[in-house]
Design a protein around this motif. Structure first.
Motif, PDB file in Angstrom:
ATOM      1  N   MET A  19     -21.450  22.292  59.264  1.00  0.00           N
ATOM      2  CA  MET A  19     -21.182  21.184  60.181  1.00  0.00           C
ATOM      3  C   MET A  19     -20.453  20.046  59.459  1.00  0.00           C
ATOM      4  SD  MET A  19     -23.859  19.091  62.621  1.00  0.00           S
ATOM      5  CE  MET A  19     -24.878  18.575  61.245  1.00  0.00           C
ATOM      6  N   ILE A  20     -20.892  19.726  58.238  1.00  0.00           N
ATOM      7  CA  ILE A  20     -20.240  18.666  57.468  1.00  0.00           C
ATOM      8  C   ILE A  20     -18.799  19.062  57.129  1.00  0.00           C
ATOM      9  CG2 ILE A  20     -20.257  17.431  55.264  1.00  0.00           C
ATOM     10  CD1 ILE A  20     -23.363  17.670  55.377  1.00  0.00           C
ATOM     11  N   LEU A  21     -18.626  20.302  56.635  1.00  0.00           N
ATOM     12  CA  LEU A  21     -17.278  20.776  56.304  1.00  0.00           C
ATOM     13  C   LEU A  21     -16.390  20.826  57.542  1.00  0.00           C
ATOM     14  CD1 LEU A  21     -18.063  23.668  53.791  1.00  0.00           C
ATOM     15  CD2 LEU A  21     -17.024  21.448  53.278  1.00  0.00           C
ATOM     16  N   ASN A  22     -16.992  21.136  58.676  1.00  0.00           N
ATOM     17  CA  ASN A  22     -16.237  21.208  59.921  1.00  0.00           C
ATOM     18  C   ASN A  22     -15.647  19.850  60.284  1.00  0.00           C
ATOM     19  OD1 ASN A  22     -15.216  22.462  62.221  1.00  0.00           O
ATOM     20  ND2 ASN A  22     -17.025  22.011  63.427  1.00  0.00           N
ATOM     21  N   TYR A  23     -16.425  18.797  60.089  1.00  0.00           N
ATOM     22  CA  TYR A  23     -15.929  17.453  60.382  1.00  0.00           C
ATOM     23  C   TYR A  23     -14.921  16.995  59.338  1.00  0.00           C
ATOM     24  CZ  TYR A  23     -19.263  16.700  64.158  1.00  0.00           C
ATOM     25  OH  TYR A  23     -19.959  16.783  65.346  1.00  0.00           O
ATOM     26  N   VAL A  24     -15.163  17.342  58.080  1.00  0.00           N
ATOM     27  CA  VAL A  24     -14.268  16.916  56.998  1.00  0.00           C
ATOM     28  C   VAL A  24     -12.903  17.577  57.114  1.00  0.00           C
ATOM     29  CG1 VAL A  24     -13.897  16.995  54.500  1.00  0.00           C
ATOM     30  CG2 VAL A  24     -16.143  16.372  55.410  1.00  0.00           C
ATOM     31  N   THR A  25     -12.892  18.868  57.484  1.00  0.00           N
ATOM     32  CA  THR A  25     -11.644  19.640  57.530  1.00  0.00           C
ATOM     33  C   THR A  25     -11.176  19.880  58.960  1.00  0.00           C
ATOM     34  OG1 THR A  25     -12.858  21.752  57.522  1.00  0.00           O
ATOM     35  CG2 THR A  25     -12.258  20.808  55.397  1.00  0.00           C
ATOM     36  N   MET A  26     -11.529  18.983  59.867  1.00  0.00           N
ATOM     37  CA  MET A  26     -11.276  19.191  61.287  1.00  0.00           C
ATOM     38  C   MET A  26      -9.795  19.426  61.601  1.00  0.00           C
ATOM     39  SD  MET A  26     -12.507  16.783  64.447  1.00  0.00           S
ATOM     40  CE  MET A  26     -14.214  16.935  63.971  1.00  0.00           C
ATOM     41  N   ASP A  27      -8.916  18.774  60.896  1.00  0.00           N
ATOM     42  CA  ASP A  27      -7.482  18.887  61.189  1.00  0.00           C
ATOM     43  C   ASP A  27      -6.765  19.893  60.282  1.00  0.00           C
ATOM     44  OD1 ASP A  27      -7.670  16.942  63.188  1.00  0.00           O
ATOM     45  OD2 ASP A  27      -7.463  15.325  61.714  1.00  0.00           O
ATOM     46  N   GLY A  28      -7.536  20.657  59.530  1.00  0.00           N
ATOM     47  CA  GLY A  28      -6.906  21.580  58.597  1.00  0.00           C
ATOM     48  C   GLY A  28      -6.732  22.966  59.178  1.00  0.00           C
ATOM     49  N   ASN A  29      -5.996  23.786  58.454  1.00  0.00           N
ATOM     50  CA  ASN A  29      -5.798  25.176  58.846  1.00  0.00           C
ATOM     51  C   ASN A  29      -6.039  26.118  57.663  1.00  0.00           C
ATOM     52  OD1 ASN A  29      -4.960  24.983  61.659  1.00  0.00           O
ATOM     53  ND2 ASN A  29      -3.170  23.906  60.865  1.00  0.00           N
ATOM     54  N   ASP A  30      -6.702  25.614  56.619  1.00  0.00           N
ATOM     55  CA  ASP A  30      -6.901  26.420  55.426  1.00  0.00           C
ATOM     56  C   ASP A  30      -8.148  27.283  55.562  1.00  0.00           C
ATOM     57  OD1 ASP A  30      -8.864  24.530  55.286  1.00  0.00           O
ATOM     58  OD2 ASP A  30      -8.148  23.567  53.465  1.00  0.00           O
ATOM     59  N   GLU A  48      -4.013  16.502  84.394  1.00  0.00           N
ATOM     60  CA  GLU A  48      -3.265  16.645  83.151  1.00  0.00           C
ATOM     61  C   GLU A  48      -4.204  16.721  81.948  1.00  0.00           C
ATOM     62  OE1 GLU A  48      -0.447  13.537  82.816  1.00  0.00           O
ATOM     63  OE2 GLU A  48       0.741  14.177  84.565  1.00  0.00           O
ATOM     64  N   THR A  49      -5.279  15.921  81.990  1.00  0.00           N
ATOM     65  CA  THR A  49      -6.256  15.946  80.900  1.00  0.00           C
ATOM     66  C   THR A  49      -6.959  17.298  80.820  1.00  0.00           C
ATOM     67  OG1 THR A  49      -6.641  13.572  81.143  1.00  0.00           O
ATOM     68  CG2 THR A  49      -8.309  14.832  79.941  1.00  0.00           C
ATOM     69  N   ASP A  50      -7.366  17.815  81.999  1.00  0.00           N
ATOM     70  CA  ASP A  50      -8.039  19.114  82.039  1.00  0.00           C
ATOM     71  C   ASP A  50      -7.116  20.228  81.535  1.00  0.00           C
ATOM     72  OD1 ASP A  50     -10.279  17.929  83.058  1.00  0.00           O
ATOM     73  OD2 ASP A  50      -9.830  18.412  85.158  1.00  0.00           O
ATOM     74  N   LEU A  51      -5.850  20.179  81.941  1.00  0.00           N
ATOM     75  CA  LEU A  51      -4.898  21.191  81.487  1.00  0.00           C
ATOM     76  C   LEU A  51      -4.673  21.100  79.981  1.00  0.00           C
ATOM     77  CD1 LEU A  51      -2.233  21.041  84.355  1.00  0.00           C
ATOM     78  CD2 LEU A  51      -3.812  22.918  83.878  1.00  0.00           C
ATOM     79  N   ALA A  52      -4.636  19.885  79.464  1.00  0.00           N
ATOM     80  CA  ALA A  52      -4.457  19.700  78.022  1.00  0.00           C
ATOM     81  C   ALA A  52      -5.649  20.258  77.249  1.00  0.00           C
ATOM     82  CB  ALA A  52      -4.262  18.222  77.698  1.00  0.00           C
ATOM     83  N   GLU A  53      -6.859  20.061  77.785  1.00  0.00           N
ATOM     84  CA  GLU A  53      -8.066  20.590  77.128  1.00  0.00           C
ATOM     85  C   GLU A  53      -8.075  22.108  77.125  1.00  0.00           C
ATOM     86  OE1 GLU A  53     -11.358  18.827  79.116  1.00  0.00           O
ATOM     87  OE2 GLU A  53     -11.124  16.877  78.123  1.00  0.00           O
ATOM     88  N   ILE A  71      -7.210  27.271  74.083  1.00  0.00           N
ATOM     89  CA  ILE A  71      -6.441  28.501  73.830  1.00  0.00           C
ATOM     90  C   ILE A  71      -5.904  28.505  72.400  1.00  0.00           C
ATOM     91  CG2 ILE A  71      -4.338  29.751  74.453  1.00  0.00           C
ATOM     92  CD1 ILE A  71      -4.857  28.926  77.362  1.00  0.00           C
ATOM     93  N   ASP A  72      -5.437  27.354  71.932  1.00  0.00           N
ATOM     94  CA  ASP A  72      -4.926  27.262  70.564  1.00  0.00           C
ATOM     95  C   ASP A  72      -6.050  27.430  69.533  1.00  0.00           C
ATOM     96  OD1 ASP A  72      -2.341  26.848  71.458  1.00  0.00           O
ATOM     97  OD2 ASP A  72      -2.534  24.655  71.446  1.00  0.00           O
ATOM     98  N   PHE A  73      -7.277  27.088  69.937  1.00  0.00           N
ATOM     99  CA  PHE A  73      -8.427  27.135  69.024  1.00  0.00           C
ATOM    100  C   PHE A  73      -8.981  28.554  68.874  1.00  0.00           C
ATOM    101  CE2 PHE A  73     -13.120  26.429  68.436  1.00  0.00           C
ATOM    102  CZ  PHE A  73     -13.036  25.987  67.113  1.00  0.00           C
ATOM    103  N   ILE A  74      -8.764  29.397  69.886  1.00  0.00           N
ATOM    104  CA  ILE A  74      -9.371  30.731  69.906  1.00  0.00           C
ATOM    105  C   ILE A  74      -9.030  31.570  68.674  1.00  0.00           C
ATOM    106  CG2 ILE A  74      -9.266  32.981  71.093  1.00  0.00           C
ATOM    107  CD1 ILE A  74      -9.523  31.490  73.714  1.00  0.00           C
TER     108      ILE A  74
END
Length: 314
Positions: free
Chosen positions: A225-236, A155-160, A165-168
């Motif tokens: 890299m810094i911006l990537n961590y700061v805005t990790m949950d964003g979609n802007d 289940e963990t592997d399938l979730a990853e 796929i959502d990240f692509i």
């Protein structure tokens, strides 16, 4: 006389391009390979006679494609624009890696043009179609393996996989840039071989061991890299820019690391198999070897490692 030769050679290169395109259309199994060398006629002709002549060839090839293979005009757009950028860079005697960068920009423009044309004129959003196809494939994959295997690990592997796929869609710009760079490299390498054979020259890429990126790449990498961590949950837009810049600069730094490995092996007179094995194991074990190569690339860009190796050699 020169005009006649130019026109004759232009007709020959246009015919060669159309022949390659016909093979791609009617022999699809060879399509992926030939698509990589499809720009070569444009590159060679633009290299020989400059951008104006290359542009006229591009117009002629586009007209013929529109008349006889309308759906495949997007291939002419991609090969023509990328080939023109690369050929003009070679015509003006840019260095091999400068020409590669300019050609990559041309192929990015061509790929973006394909996305725009298919959406405006065909009503097809390629990114949405890709996402839909991957989601359907993932759904089938999930049903099969959920029925065959049980357990939290599955289940963990399938979730990853689902998260990947959502990240692509977020990294489509990076995928386009890397695809463009690959097409530019293959086209440039093939054109070098063609020029050397026809004109008895010795053109080619500069030794990879001498490949050197500017120090500014490190700033882009660390800021992204810094911006990537700061805005990790964003979609802007900032999140999308940070993710793609981080991926692209990271890939370039890995190339710098490989370059230093080849340089060090050359200085130490090691077998050529050693740096090649490093590349192979980096692909097979990316979480270990690729990570170390990236660190080497960062150090090589930021500090004069090669100068120290030279001093020790003396």
């Amino acid at each position: 006389m020169n005009d006649t030769k130019r026109l004759t050679e232009g007709a020959l290169m246009t015919g060669l391009y159309l022949l390659l395109l016909l093979v791609i259309i009617f022999v699809p199994v060879m399509g992926p390979l030939l698509l990589m060398i499809l720009p070569v006629p444009f590159v060679y002709y633009s290299f020989r006679y400059g951008g104006k002549a290359g542009g006229l060839m591009f117009v002629a090839a586009t007209i013929f494609t529109l008349l006889f293979a309308t759906l495949f005009t997007v291939f002419t757009l991609l090969a023509g624009i990328g080939g023109l950028f690369l050929g003009i860079a070679l015509h003006h005697k840019r260095s091999s890696y400068e020409a590669l960068a300019i050609g990559s920009v041309g192929f990015v423009i061509g790929l973006l043009g394909i996305l725009l044309i298919t959406q405006l004129f065909l009503g097809v959003n390629l990114m949405e179609e890709l996402q839909s196809g991957m989601n359907q494939g993932y759904g089938t994959f999930e049903r099969i393996f959920s029925g065959l295997l049980d357990g939290e690990e599955v289940e963990t592997d399938l979730a990853e996989i689902g998260q990947l796929i959502d990240f692509i869609p977020d990294i489509v710009p990076s995928i386009l840039a890397m695809s463009a760079m690959m097409m530019a490299f293959v086209s440039q390498w093939t054109t070098y071989k063609l020029i050397n054979r026809i004109e008895n020259q010795s053109m080619g890429f500069a030794d990879f061991k001498n490949f050197k990126l500017p120090t500014s790449i490190l700033w882009y990498y660390f800021i992204a890299m810094i911006l990537n961590y700061v805005t990790m949950d964003g979609n802007d837009l900032i999140y999308l820019a940070a993710v793609n810049v981080f991926i692209l600069t990271g890939a370039l730094i890995v190339l710098q690391g490989f370059s230093f490995v080849f340089f060090y092996a050359w200085k130490k007179k090691w077998s050529k198999a050693i740096p090649i094995l490093v590349v192979v194991f980096s692909i097979l074990l990316p979480q270990i070897v690729m990570y170390l190569v990236r660190i080497i690339g960062i150090i090589d860009i930021g500090f004069p490692m090669r100068d120290r190796v030279e001093e020790k050699k003396e």
